[in-house]
Design a protein around this motif. Structure first.
Motif, PDB file in Angstrom:
ATOM      1  N   MET A   1       0.849  -1.180   0.000  1.00 38.49           N
ATOM      2  CA  MET A   1       0.000   0.000   0.000  1.00 38.49           C
ATOM      3  C   MET A   1       0.894   1.242   0.000  1.00 38.49           C
ATOM      4  O   MET A   1       1.788   1.372   0.815  1.00 38.49           O
ATOM      5  N   THR A   2       0.665   2.117  -0.944  1.00 41.19           N
ATOM      6  CA  THR A   2       1.459   3.338  -0.995  1.00 41.19           C
ATOM      7  C   THR A   2       0.996   4.297   0.096  1.00 41.19           C
ATOM      8  O   THR A   2      -0.125   4.214   0.586  1.00 41.19           O
ATOM      9  N   GLU A   3       1.858   5.221   0.462  1.00 40.45           N
ATOM     10  CA  GLU A   3       1.512   6.199   1.497  1.00 40.45           C
ATOM     11  C   GLU A   3       0.274   7.006   1.102  1.00 40.45           C
ATOM     12  O   GLU A   3      -0.595   7.253   1.920  1.00 40.45           O
ATOM     13  N   ALA A   4       0.175   7.409  -0.150  1.00 41.73           N
ATOM     14  CA  ALA A   4      -0.971   8.214  -0.599  1.00 41.73           C
ATOM     15  C   ALA A   4      -2.283   7.461  -0.446  1.00 41.73           C
ATOM     16  O   ALA A   4      -3.311   8.060  -0.138  1.00 41.73           O
ATOM     17  N   SER A   5      -2.254   6.144  -0.622  1.00 42.66           N
ATOM     18  CA  SER A   5      -3.488   5.367  -0.503  1.00 42.66           C
ATOM     19  C   SER A   5      -3.955   5.238   0.946  1.00 42.66           C
ATOM     20  O   SER A   5      -5.081   4.830   1.202  1.00 42.66           O
ATOM     21  N   LYS A   6      -3.120   5.604   1.897  1.00 41.86           N
ATOM     22  CA  LYS A   6      -3.466   5.561   3.317  1.00 41.86           C
ATOM     23  C   LYS A   6      -4.176   6.841   3.778  1.00 41.86           C
ATOM     24  O   LYS A   6      -4.684   6.889   4.891  1.00 41.86           O
ATOM     25  N   ILE A   7      -4.165   7.876   2.941  1.00 39.36           N
ATOM     26  CA  ILE A   7      -4.749   9.162   3.326  1.00 39.36           C
ATOM     27  C   ILE A   7      -6.265   9.052   3.344  1.00 39.36           C
ATOM     28  O   ILE A   7      -6.872   8.579   2.389  1.00 39.36           O
ATOM     29  N   ARG A   8      -6.850   9.492   4.450  1.00 43.21           N
ATOM     30  CA  ARG A   8      -8.298   9.443   4.642  1.00 43.21           C
ATOM     31  C   ARG A   8      -8.838  10.820   5.014  1.00 43.21           C
ATOM     32  O   ARG A   8      -8.115  11.661   5.547  1.00 43.21           O
ATOM     33  N   GLU A   9     -10.123  11.000   4.767  1.00 45.00           N
ATOM     34  CA  GLU A   9     -10.825  12.226   5.106  1.00 45.00           C
ATOM     35  C   GLU A   9     -10.633  12.549   6.595  1.00 45.00           C
ATOM     36  O   GLU A   9     -10.635  11.655   7.435  1.00 45.00           O
ATOM     37  N   HIS A  10     -10.480  13.822   6.891  1.00 43.79           N
ATOM     38  CA  HIS A  10     -10.357  14.373   8.246  1.00 43.79           C
ATOM     39  C   HIS A  10      -9.005  14.142   8.912  1.00 43.79           C
ATOM     40  O   HIS A  10      -8.850  14.463  10.088  1.00 43.79           O
ATOM     41  N   PRO A  52       0.458  19.400  -3.256  1.00 46.41           N
ATOM     42  CA  PRO A  52       0.877  18.322  -4.168  1.00 46.41           C
ATOM     43  C   PRO A  52       1.326  17.072  -3.399  1.00 46.41           C
ATOM     44  O   PRO A  52       1.999  17.174  -2.370  1.00 46.41           O
ATOM     45  N   LEU A  53       0.937  15.903  -3.889  1.00 50.11           N
ATOM     46  CA  LEU A  53       1.347  14.642  -3.261  1.00 50.11           C
ATOM     47  C   LEU A  53       2.860  14.465  -3.286  1.00 50.11           C
ATOM     48  O   LEU A  53       3.394  13.677  -2.505  1.00 50.11           O
ATOM     49  N   SER A  54       3.537  15.195  -4.126  1.00 51.62           N
ATOM     50  CA  SER A  54       5.001  15.098  -4.177  1.00 51.62           C
ATOM     51  C   SER A  54       5.643  15.542  -2.860  1.00 51.62           C
ATOM     52  O   SER A  54       6.796  15.208  -2.591  1.00 51.62           O
ATOM     53  N   LEU A  55       4.901  16.274  -2.023  1.00 53.31           N
ATOM     54  CA  LEU A  55       5.416  16.706  -0.722  1.00 53.31           C
ATOM     55  C   LEU A  55       5.136  15.688   0.391  1.00 53.31           C
ATOM     56  O   LEU A  55       5.565  15.876   1.522  1.00 53.31           O
ATOM     57  N   LEU A  56       4.424  14.615   0.081  1.00 55.54           N
ATOM     58  CA  LEU A  56       4.056  13.616   1.079  1.00 55.54           C
ATOM     59  C   LEU A  56       5.290  12.850   1.559  1.00 55.54           C
ATOM     60  O   LEU A  56       6.040  12.299   0.752  1.00 55.54           O
ATOM     61  N   ALA A  57       5.491  12.833   2.876  1.00 55.13           N
ATOM     62  CA  ALA A  57       6.593  12.063   3.456  1.00 55.13           C
ATOM     63  C   ALA A  57       6.072  10.732   3.970  1.00 55.13           C
ATOM     64  O   ALA A  57       6.581   9.673   3.613  1.00 55.13           O
ATOM     65  N   GLU A  58       5.044  10.778   4.853  1.00 60.03           N
ATOM     66  CA  GLU A  58       4.471   9.545   5.379  1.00 60.03           C
ATOM     67  C   GLU A  58       3.112   9.807   5.999  1.00 60.03           C
ATOM     68  O   GLU A  58       2.749  10.943   6.285  1.00 60.03           O
ATOM     69  N   VAL A  59       2.369   8.734   6.177  1.00 59.51           N
ATOM     70  CA  VAL A  59       1.090   8.780   6.881  1.00 59.51           C
ATOM     71  C   VAL A  59       1.299   7.968   8.149  1.00 59.51           C
ATOM     72  O   VAL A  59       1.677   6.796   8.092  1.00 59.51           O
ATOM     73  N   GLU A  60       1.077   8.617   9.286  1.00 58.17           N
ATOM     74  CA  GLU A  60       1.311   7.969  10.574  1.00 58.17           C
ATOM     75  C   GLU A  60       0.116   8.233  11.481  1.00 58.17           C
ATOM     76  O   GLU A  60      -0.162   9.389  11.821  1.00 58.17           O
ATOM     77  N   GLY A  61      -0.611   7.205  11.834  1.00 64.26           N
ATOM     78  CA  GLY A  61      -1.808   7.385  12.654  1.00 64.26           C
ATOM     79  C   GLY A  61      -2.823   8.235  11.909  1.00 64.26           C
ATOM     80  O   GLY A  61      -3.198   7.910  10.789  1.00 64.26           O
ATOM     81  N   GLN A  62      -3.242   9.331  12.516  1.00 63.46           N
ATOM     82  CA  GLN A  62      -4.208  10.239  11.893  1.00 63.46           C
ATOM     83  C   GLN A  62      -3.543  11.489  11.328  1.00 63.46           C
ATOM     84  O   GLN A  62      -4.196  12.511  11.123  1.00 63.46           O
TER      85      GLN A  62
END
Length: 84
Positions: A1-10, A52-62
């Motif tokens: 699962m890519t980091e971007a696919s972990k992003i959720r509303e709120h 931009p998603l190019s700035l995404l480092a990681e998704v951690e918790g919420q």
């Protein structure tokens, strides 16, 4: 699962320095759409902003962590008037 696919509303979007940038509305293509509630004041009020998603480092918790500090990340924001 890519980091971007972990992003959720709120989820909270924060810069690498831990400073709040916004709250996720949704992922729109190659950008993170922020809620209008985080749109600022004056001319910025009532507009969605996009990171931009190019700035995404990681998704951690919420939290969605960006690779740039908040002051740099907001300079990459795109503003778009959107009725949704």
């Amino acid at each position: 699962m890519t980091e971007a696919s972990k992003i959720r509303e709120h989820m909270e979007v924060v810069g690498a320095d831990g400073v709040h940038i916004g709250t996720v509305d949704r992922v729109a293509g190659e950008r993170i759409k922020l809620t209008k509630a985080d749109s600022g004041e004056g001319a910025h009020q009532g507009h969605h902003h996009y990171i931009p998603l190019s700035l995404l480092a990681e998704v951690e918790g919420q939290k969605v962590w960006l690779s740039a500090n908040s002051d740099v990340a907001v300079s990459f924001e795109e503003e778009e008037s959107d009725p949704t």
